[in-house]
Design a protein around this motif. Structure first.
Motif, PDB file in Angstrom:
ATOM      1  N   PRO A  85     -10.727 -43.712  38.199  1.00 33.68           N
ATOM      2  CA  PRO A  85     -10.248 -43.719  36.808  1.00 33.68           C
ATOM      3  C   PRO A  85     -11.274 -44.207  35.789  1.00 33.68           C
ATOM      4  CG  PRO A  85      -8.515 -44.497  38.253  1.00 33.68           C
ATOM      5  CD  PRO A  85      -9.761 -44.342  39.100  1.00 33.68           C
ATOM      6  N   ALA A  86     -12.034 -45.239  36.112  1.00 34.48           N
ATOM      7  CA  ALA A  86     -13.012 -45.757  35.139  1.00 34.48           C
ATOM      8  C   ALA A  86     -14.088 -44.719  34.834  1.00 34.48           C
ATOM      9  CB  ALA A  86     -13.642 -47.048  35.663  1.00 34.48           C
ATOM     10  N   ARG A  87     -14.616 -44.081  35.872  1.00 35.14           N
ATOM     11  CA  ARG A  87     -15.643 -43.050  35.658  1.00 35.14           C
ATOM     12  C   ARG A  87     -15.046 -41.847  34.926  1.00 35.14           C
ATOM     13  NH1 ARG A  87     -20.404 -40.509  39.206  1.00 35.14           N
ATOM     14  NH2 ARG A  87     -20.555 -38.595  38.009  1.00 35.14           N
ATOM     15  N   GLU A  88     -13.832 -41.485  35.314  1.00 36.84           N
ATOM     16  CA  GLU A  88     -13.150 -40.371  34.657  1.00 36.84           C
ATOM     17  C   GLU A  88     -12.989 -40.638  33.164  1.00 36.84           C
ATOM     18  OE1 GLU A  88      -9.594 -38.321  36.539  1.00 36.84           O
ATOM     19  OE2 GLU A  88      -8.688 -39.496  34.913  1.00 36.84           O
ATOM     20  N   LEU A  89     -12.610 -41.873  32.822  1.00 40.78           N
ATOM     21  CA  LEU A  89     -12.444 -42.223  31.412  1.00 40.78           C
ATOM     22  C   LEU A  89     -13.777 -42.160  30.670  1.00 40.78           C
ATOM     23  CD1 LEU A  89     -10.613 -43.065  29.107  1.00 40.78           C
ATOM     24  CD2 LEU A  89     -10.884 -45.439  29.851  1.00 40.78           C
ATOM     25  N   VAL A  90     -14.857 -42.582  31.315  1.00 39.71           N
ATOM     26  CA  VAL A  90     -16.181 -42.499  30.688  1.00 39.71           C
ATOM     27  C   VAL A  90     -16.565 -41.038  30.443  1.00 39.71           C
ATOM     28  CG1 VAL A  90     -18.655 -42.886  31.064  1.00 39.71           C
ATOM     29  CG2 VAL A  90     -17.022 -44.718  31.529  1.00 39.71           C
ATOM     30  N   LEU A  91     -16.385 -40.179  31.456  1.00 41.83           N
ATOM     31  CA  LEU A  91     -16.683 -38.754  31.284  1.00 41.83           C
ATOM     32  C   LEU A  91     -15.786 -38.140  30.209  1.00 41.83           C
ATOM     33  CD1 LEU A  91     -17.105 -37.699  35.022  1.00 41.83           C
ATOM     34  CD2 LEU A  91     -18.907 -37.824  33.283  1.00 41.83           C
ATOM     35  N   PHE A  92     -14.511 -38.512  30.230  1.00 46.59           N
ATOM     36  CA  PHE A  92     -13.573 -38.035  29.219  1.00 46.59           C
ATOM     37  C   PHE A  92     -14.051 -38.449  27.829  1.00 46.59           C
ATOM     38  CE2 PHE A  92      -9.495 -37.867  26.954  1.00 46.59           C
ATOM     39  CZ  PHE A  92      -8.903 -36.747  27.494  1.00 46.59           C
ATOM     40  N   GLY A  93     -14.496 -39.701  27.726  1.00 45.32           N
ATOM     41  CA  GLY A  93     -15.013 -40.199  26.452  1.00 45.32           C
ATOM     42  C   GLY A  93     -16.248 -39.445  25.988  1.00 45.32           C
ATOM     43  N   LEU A  94     -17.154 -39.118  26.910  1.00 43.05           N
ATOM     44  CA  LEU A  94     -18.358 -38.373  26.534  1.00 43.05           C
ATOM     45  C   LEU A  94     -18.031 -36.966  26.047  1.00 43.05           C
ATOM     46  CD1 LEU A  94     -20.776 -39.501  29.390  1.00 43.05           C
ATOM     47  CD2 LEU A  94     -20.871 -40.158  26.965  1.00 43.05           C
ATOM     48  N   VAL A  95     -17.128 -36.293  26.738  1.00 44.88           N
ATOM     49  CA  VAL A  95     -16.708 -34.956  26.298  1.00 44.88           C
ATOM     50  C   VAL A  95     -16.068 -35.060  24.915  1.00 44.88           C
ATOM     51  CG1 VAL A  95     -15.067 -33.080  26.734  1.00 44.88           C
ATOM     52  CG2 VAL A  95     -16.467 -33.975  28.604  1.00 44.88           C
ATOM     53  N   ASN A  96     -15.236 -36.078  24.727  1.00 45.76           N
ATOM     54  CA  ASN A  96     -14.572 -36.232  23.439  1.00 45.76           C
ATOM     55  C   ASN A  96     -15.507 -36.695  22.333  1.00 45.76           C
ATOM     56  OD1 ASN A  96     -11.582 -35.598  23.373  1.00 45.76           O
ATOM     57  ND2 ASN A  96     -11.856 -36.576  25.356  1.00 45.76           N
ATOM     58  N   ALA A  97     -16.586 -37.379  22.687  1.00 47.36           N
ATOM     59  CA  ALA A  97     -17.586 -37.736  21.679  1.00 47.36           C
ATOM     60  C   ALA A  97     -18.218 -36.468  21.108  1.00 47.36           C
ATOM     61  CB  ALA A  97     -18.651 -38.648  22.277  1.00 47.36           C
ATOM     62  N   ALA A  98     -18.495 -35.519  21.983  1.00 47.65           N
ATOM     63  CA  ALA A  98     -19.036 -34.236  21.514  1.00 47.65           C
ATOM     64  C   ALA A  98     -18.013 -33.525  20.635  1.00 47.65           C
ATOM     65  CB  ALA A  98     -19.429 -33.367  22.701  1.00 47.65           C
TER      66      ALA A  98
END
Length: 162
Positions: A85-98
């Motif tokens: 979950p923590a890594r998933e949230l980081v990846l989710f955050g990066l996609v959403n930053a874009a």
């Protein structure tokens, strides 16, 4: 594979993505307008004297991102998790930053470059930005955040779902 075949194969997922997306748009526009007409209104003195329309857009988008992560994780892509979950949230955050850059950019261009400063123009630019951000999000979620095992095998990425 044809586009029609791809859409048919992912019809349920695309439907769930769309439902979460529509709910996310309601959250996004609701928060945006509450801020735009309230504490971040052009005539407000909160956070200085400048017009803070882009700040309102960023805050609204961040709120809708958190809503979407919970909904996509628990419903849209529930069977496709391959990260902790923590890594998933980081990846989710990066996609959403874009996607956030795309959305806020649409509002900034309309409001500041083109001088379209009415509430109506800000909302139209916001909806256009949301549309472009949605395309960015689906591609990012499918490729990086919630890729299924077949996708991971094709791209050579290992799973760390444990």
């Amino acid at each position: 594979m044809t586009i029609t075949g791809w859409v048919r194969r992912r019809a349920g997922e695309l439907t769930r993505f769309s439902v979460v997306g529509v709910a996310g748009v309601v959250v996004n526009l609701g928060v945006f307008n509450l801020l735009r007409l309230g504490p971040l209104a052009p005539d407000s003195t909160v956070a200085g004297d400048d017009d803070r329309v882009v700040t309102a857009k960023v805050v609204a988008t961040l709120v809708s991102i958190l809503f979407a992560w919970v909904a996509h994780r628990g419903w849209t892509f529930r069977g496709r998790r391959r990260h902790r979950p923590a890594r998933e949230l980081v990846l989710f955050g990066l996609v959403n930053a874009a996607a956030l850059a795309v959305e806020a950019g649409a509002v900034a261009v309309s409001h500041h470059w083109w001088g379209l400063t009415s509430l109506w123009a800000d909302n139209v630019a916001s909806v256009i930005g949301i549309g472009l951000g949605t395309i960015t999000r689906y591609a990012g979620y499918s490729l990086f955040v919630f890729a299924d095992a077949d996708d991971a095998a094709r791209t050579g990425q290992a799973s760390d779902a444990s």
